[in-house]
Write an enzyme that holds these catalytic residues in place. Structure first.
Site, PDB file in Angstrom:
ATOM      1  N   HIS A 262     -37.580   0.159 -45.426  1.00  0.00           N
ATOM      2  CA  HIS A 262     -38.835  -0.515 -45.112  1.00  0.00           C
ATOM      3  C   HIS A 262     -39.907  -0.149 -46.126  1.00  0.00           C
ATOM      4  O   HIS A 262     -39.746   0.773 -46.936  1.00  0.00           O
ATOM      5  CB  HIS A 262     -39.303  -0.177 -43.691  1.00  0.00           C
ATOM      6  CG  HIS A 262     -39.630   1.274 -43.456  1.00  0.00           C
ATOM      7  ND1 HIS A 262     -40.694   1.921 -44.054  1.00  0.00           N
ATOM      8  CD2 HIS A 262     -39.038   2.208 -42.660  1.00  0.00           C
ATOM      9  CE1 HIS A 262     -40.757   3.169 -43.647  1.00  0.00           C
ATOM     10  NE2 HIS A 262     -39.747   3.392 -42.813  1.00  0.00           N
ATOM     11  N   CYS A 280     -35.994   7.444 -42.696  1.00  0.00           N
ATOM     12  CA  CYS A 280     -35.818   6.093 -43.235  1.00  0.00           C
ATOM     13  C   CYS A 280     -35.874   6.103 -44.764  1.00  0.00           C
ATOM     14  O   CYS A 280     -36.228   7.094 -45.381  1.00  0.00           O
ATOM     15  CB  CYS A 280     -36.897   5.165 -42.698  1.00  0.00           C
ATOM     16  SG  CYS A 280     -36.728   4.774 -40.943  1.00  0.00           S
TER      17      CYS A 280
END
Length: 340
Positions: A262, A280
C-alpha cells in the site's frame, strides 16, 4: 472501487488472523462470493431427468429426490467479471461436509487452453483447492466443471461449471533488505518501486508480528482506501503510544493476517532505505497506485529477506508447499488439466 475486492472470508486458523501486521478495520481476505454458474449441458441433463407423466393410479405427489451434495461457492469469479493472476487457485466449497472425498474429487474437472499439471488438496471437510505445479500460462481461459450428478447417490444434482480468464503474468519480488519491489509483467521488468517493510520488534506468542512474512504470497483483493487500526492487538485507546488508526490509499491485500502492499502514510524518507512498517509493504504514492491499478487476484508477490516465514494456510499462500507436499492433500493424486 472494484466490487471484486470487498467481501471477506475468515481464515480457518484463528491463530494466523491474530498475528496481524498492518491490520485492516474490516475483516481479512476477499474471496468474492457468487452463485455458481450452471453450464448448458448441465441444464440439458436436468431436463432429461424430468419424470414422465404417471400412469393412472400411480402416486401423484411423490417428493422429488434431493441431491446429497451441492456447491456453495466457487472462487475466483468468472471470465466476464475478472481476470486472474497466474498463481490463482480454484477454491471449491461444498454445501456440507464431504464423506467420500475421492468420489467428489473425481467429479471435478479442469480444462485449460494451455494444459498444466495440477492437483486438488482438501483443507477442510467441505473445502478443496486446486493448484498447478507451476504457474498458469498467461492470457488463456480455464474451464472448471463439477460433474456432481456423477457422484454415486448424487444423481439428482445439477452439474456446475465456471470459466476463468487468466490475464497478464504479474510477478513482483520484494527484497526487504534492499528495500525495493520489482514487478515483472509477462517476464519483463515493468516497475522498480522503493519500499519499506516490517521493522519488527513486537513479539506475540514467540512470533515477531511486526516483521513482514517471507514467502510466496498471492494478491487476494484490493481497496481504494483501507482503514488500518491497532485494535487487532487490543490497543483501542487513542492515548496509548501504540494506538493508530489511519486511512491508507491503494491497499492490495496479500495475506489473511493483514499484510498489504500500500501507499506509505508519510514517512517517505524511509522508502528505499529502511524498514519501518508494522508488517506491510509500504510504497511510494506513484508506485502504490500503479501496483493497485494492475493488480489481479492471484498475482504473485514473492517476499524475501525476513526471519518470519509465511504459513501456507495464511490467505492464498498455497505456493509455500512444494509440489510433493501439495499432492499429499489429494484424495486421488496427480491430475493433468485437459485442453479445452
Amino acid at each position: 472501487m472494484n466490487p471484486l475486492f470487498r467481501k471477506p472470508a475468515l481464515l480457518a486458523v484463528a491463530a494466523l488472523v491474530s498475528m496481524t501486521a498492518c491490520a485492516a478495520e474490516s475483516a481479512p481476505a476477499t474471496r468474492a462470493q457468487a452463485a455458481p454458474a450452471v453450464s448448458a449441458p448441465a441444464k440439458a441433463a436436468t431436463a432429461a431427468r424430468t419424470p414422465l407423466p404417471q400412469a393412472a393410479g400411480a402416486a401423484k405427489h411423490a417428493a422429488p429426490k434431493k441431491p446429497k451434495l451441492e456447491i456453495a461457492d466457487i472462487t475466483p469469479m468468472g471470465e466476464t467479471t475478472e481476470k486472474v493472476g497466474v498463481g490463482f487457485p480454484i477454491i471449491v466449497t461444498f454445501d456440507r461436509d464431504v464423506r467420500d472425498k475421492a468420489a467428489a474429487e473425481a467429479a471435478l474437472e479442469v480444462e485449460a487452453e494451455k494444459p498444466a499439471e495440477g492437483a486438488w488438496r482438501w483443507v477442510s471437510p467441505r473445502k478443496v483447492i486446486y493448484r498447478t505445479k507451476t504457474y498458469w500460462k498467461p492470457h488463456q481461459k480455464v474451464l472448471f466443471t463439477a460433474h456432481l450428478s456423477q457422484i454415486p447417490g448424487n444423481e439428482a444434482a445439477e452439474d456446475v461449471s465456471r470459466r476463468f480468464a487468466v490475464g497478464t503474468a504479474n510477478i513482483s519480488v520484494v527484497d526487504t533488505r534492499r528495500h525495493v519491489m520489482k514487478t515483472y509483467r509477462d517476464g519483463k521488468l515493468a516497475k522498480r518501486i522503493p519500499i519499506s517493510a516490517g521493522r519488527g520488534g513486537l513479539v506475540r506468542n514467540g512470533v515477531d508480528v511486526y516483521l513482514t512474512t517471507s514467502g510466496t504470497h498471492l494478491t487476494m483483493g484490493k481497496k481504494r482506501v483501507e482503514t488500518m487500526t491497532s485494535s487487532w492487538m487490543g490497543v483501542t485507546d487513542p492515548k496509548d503510544p501504540q494506538y493508530y488508526k489511519e486511512e491508507i490509499p491503494w491497499a492490495v491485500r496479500i495475506s489473511d493476517s493483514g499484510e498489504y502492499v500500500h501507499q506509505s502514510a508519510g514517512y517517505y524518507q524511509y522508502l528505499g532505505r529502511s524498514n519501518q512498517s508494522h508488517g506491510c509493504v509500504r510504497a511510494t504514492p506513484e508506485g502504490a497506485r500503479w501496483f493497485y491499478t494492475i493488480a489481479q487476484r492471484g498475482d504473485v508477490v514473492k517476499i524475501t529477506g525476513t526471519k518470519r516465514k509465511l504459513d501456507w494456510r495464511n490467505g492464498w499462500s498455497y505456493w509455500q508447499l512444494n509440489w510433493t507436499q501439495w499432492k499429499q492433500g489429494s484424495a486421488l493424486g496427480l491430475k493433468i488439466t485437459k485442453k479445452s
